[in-house]
Design a protein around this motif. Sequence first.
Motif, PDB file in Angstrom:
ATOM      1  N   GLN A  39      -9.265  -1.216  -1.187  1.00  0.00           N
ATOM      2  CA  GLN A  39     -10.247  -1.476  -2.235  1.00  0.00           C
ATOM      3  C   GLN A  39     -10.045  -0.561  -3.437  1.00  0.00           C
ATOM      4  O   GLN A  39     -10.240  -0.977  -4.584  1.00  0.00           O
ATOM      5  CB  GLN A  39     -11.668  -1.335  -1.674  1.00  0.00           C
ATOM      6  CG  GLN A  39     -12.055  -2.444  -0.711  1.00  0.00           C
ATOM      7  CD  GLN A  39     -11.809  -3.836  -1.299  1.00  0.00           C
ATOM      8  OE1 GLN A  39     -12.208  -4.117  -2.425  1.00  0.00           O
ATOM      9  NE2 GLN A  39     -11.154  -4.699  -0.528  1.00  0.00           N
ATOM     10  N   ASP A  40      -9.651   0.669  -3.198  1.00  0.00           N
ATOM     11  CA  ASP A  40      -9.367   1.605  -4.282  1.00  0.00           C
ATOM     12  C   ASP A  40      -8.168   1.120  -5.093  1.00  0.00           C
ATOM     13  O   ASP A  40      -8.180   1.135  -6.330  1.00  0.00           O
ATOM     14  CB  ASP A  40      -9.090   2.995  -3.708  1.00  0.00           C
ATOM     15  CG  ASP A  40      -8.955   4.060  -4.797  1.00  0.00           C
ATOM     16  OD1 ASP A  40      -9.269   3.768  -5.976  1.00  0.00           O
ATOM     17  OD2 ASP A  40      -8.539   5.185  -4.470  1.00  0.00           O
ATOM     18  N   ILE A  41      -7.137   0.665  -4.400  1.00  0.00           N
ATOM     19  CA  ILE A  41      -5.927   0.164  -5.068  1.00  0.00           C
ATOM     20  C   ILE A  41      -6.260  -1.055  -5.924  1.00  0.00           C
ATOM     21  O   ILE A  41      -5.853  -1.156  -7.087  1.00  0.00           O
ATOM     22  CB  ILE A  41      -4.856  -0.189  -4.020  1.00  0.00           C
ATOM     23  CG1 ILE A  41      -4.360   1.079  -3.326  1.00  0.00           C
ATOM     24  CG2 ILE A  41      -3.685  -0.924  -4.680  1.00  0.00           C
ATOM     25  CD1 ILE A  41      -3.528   0.811  -2.090  1.00  0.00           C
ATOM     26  N   ALA A 100       0.208   2.683  -5.556  1.00  0.00           N
ATOM     27  CA  ALA A 100      -0.806   2.698  -4.494  1.00  0.00           C
ATOM     28  C   ALA A 100      -0.992   4.084  -3.886  1.00  0.00           C
ATOM     29  O   ALA A 100      -1.701   4.232  -2.886  1.00  0.00           O
ATOM     30  CB  ALA A 100      -0.425   1.703  -3.406  1.00  0.00           C
ATOM     31  N   GLY A 101      -0.338   5.084  -4.479  1.00  0.00           N
ATOM     32  CA  GLY A 101      -0.491   6.439  -3.953  1.00  0.00           C
ATOM     33  C   GLY A 101       0.270   6.688  -2.674  1.00  0.00           C
ATOM     34  O   GLY A 101      -0.084   7.584  -1.895  1.00  0.00           O
ATOM     35  N   ALA A 129      -1.879   6.734   0.374  1.00  0.00           N
ATOM     36  CA  ALA A 129      -3.009   7.662   0.404  1.00  0.00           C
ATOM     37  C   ALA A 129      -4.319   7.016  -0.035  1.00  0.00           C
ATOM     38  O   ALA A 129      -5.385   7.605   0.130  1.00  0.00           O
ATOM     39  CB  ALA A 129      -2.717   8.870  -0.483  1.00  0.00           C
ATOM     40  N   LYS A 130      -4.251   5.811  -0.611  1.00  0.00           N
ATOM     41  CA  LYS A 130      -5.456   5.124  -1.080  1.00  0.00           C
ATOM     42  C   LYS A 130      -5.759   3.935  -0.167  1.00  0.00           C
ATOM     43  O   LYS A 130      -4.845   3.324   0.383  1.00  0.00           O
ATOM     44  CB  LYS A 130      -5.258   4.612  -2.515  1.00  0.00           C
ATOM     45  CG  LYS A 130      -4.988   5.696  -3.545  1.00  0.00           C
ATOM     46  CD  LYS A 130      -4.800   5.058  -4.922  1.00  0.00           C
ATOM     47  CE  LYS A 130      -4.536   6.091  -5.986  1.00  0.00           C
ATOM     48  NZ  LYS A 130      -4.355   5.469  -7.334  1.00  0.00           N
ATOM     49  N   ASP A 131      -7.040   3.611  -0.057  1.00  0.00           N
ATOM     50  CA  ASP A 131      -7.367   2.417   0.718  1.00  0.00           C
ATOM     51  C   ASP A 131      -7.245   1.178  -0.168  1.00  0.00           C
ATOM     52  O   ASP A 131      -7.115   1.284  -1.385  1.00  0.00           O
ATOM     53  CB  ASP A 131      -8.758   2.520   1.347  1.00  0.00           C
ATOM     54  CG  ASP A 131      -9.887   2.595   0.320  1.00  0.00           C
ATOM     55  OD1 ASP A 131      -9.792   1.975  -0.761  1.00  0.00           O
ATOM     56  OD2 ASP A 131     -10.886   3.285   0.609  1.00  0.00           O
ATOM     57  N   SER A 147      -9.216  -2.045  -7.140  1.00  0.00           N
ATOM     58  CA  SER A 147     -10.114  -1.765  -8.256  1.00  0.00           C
ATOM     59  C   SER A 147      -9.409  -0.987  -9.358  1.00  0.00           C
ATOM     60  O   SER A 147      -9.635  -1.234 -10.547  1.00  0.00           O
ATOM     61  CB  SER A 147     -11.346  -0.999  -7.772  1.00  0.00           C
ATOM     62  OG  SER A 147     -10.985   0.257  -7.235  1.00  0.00           O
ATOM     63  N   THR A 148      -8.535  -0.049  -8.988  1.00  0.00           N
ATOM     64  CA  THR A 148      -7.779   0.707  -9.987  1.00  0.00           C
ATOM     65  C   THR A 148      -6.857  -0.208 -10.773  1.00  0.00           C
ATOM     66  O   THR A 148      -6.754  -0.105 -12.007  1.00  0.00           O
ATOM     67  CB  THR A 148      -6.952   1.819  -9.310  1.00  0.00           C
ATOM     68  OG1 THR A 148      -7.832   2.724  -8.656  1.00  0.00           O
ATOM     69  CG2 THR A 148      -6.129   2.583 -10.341  1.00  0.00           C
ATOM     70  N   GLY A 187       0.792  -1.219   0.000  1.00  0.00           N
ATOM     71  CA  GLY A 187       0.000   0.000   0.000  1.00  0.00           C
ATOM     72  C   GLY A 187       0.824   1.267   0.000  1.00  0.00           C
ATOM     73  O   GLY A 187       0.283   2.363   0.076  1.00  0.00           O
TER      74      GLY A 187
END
Length: 251
Positions: A130-132, A122-123, A126-128, A134-135, A117
């Motif tokens: 599920q966001d990671i 993964a930012g 900064a991203k959760d 799905s992206t 993460g």
Amino acid sequence: MNLKAKIAAGDPVLGSFLKTPSAMLVEVLARADLDCLCLDAEHAPFDRSQIDQCALAARAAGLPLVVRPQHSSADQILNALDCGATGLLLPHIRSGREASDAVRHGHYGPGGRGYAGSSRAAGYGAKDMQDILSTAADQTVLIAQIEDREALDDMDAIAATEGLDALFIGMMDLTVALDCDNYRDARVQDAVAHILKSAKEAGKPVGLFTPSLDDIPTYRGQGASLFLLGSDHAFMLSGARALTEKVRGLL
């Protein structure tokens, strides 16, 4: 529309190879209206930090970046994706099993890509999760390069591999693998036709490199939609030669 969606739609996609490990050249080529850029870490001296720097430059410029690693192993795939590459051009895919393994290593899931993460992809935290996830599923591009004689014997299985976004015909590699002197040799073109046929039956997009731009309408008519053409080296050499020829004619 992102690169993955463009490829899936069969829209014409134009990219080029970067052979020089230079983030500055990524910035320069980002001004050329290319749809993507492919770092050739298989044949050019890119180390991990140089891939990282080039991925940073590509992201800053909004240019999708594909990496062709030294080999299609899990660690090479993970490195490129964690650095922020859009996807990979996977060299020497010779069987359906190799294609399936590479796809698994390129996606999150059981036995797949290791999760972090804190990477650029993964930012940096900064991203959760599920966001990671799905992206990555929505954007990661995995392309199998077909360049070996053995691959021709298992083309249907390779083309049908779930999760593989496209096939890429290594035209010059096939020429060498088939012991031909020229890519226009009938044996090479028969192999190209075989790959295109398997891809069409599987509904898989196909890309290729060709030395001559005059070939593009022919291959486009046969179903190819992804074209990775030229390179930074070729651009510099042709430009320098054109300058030399023009100026020497004026002296």
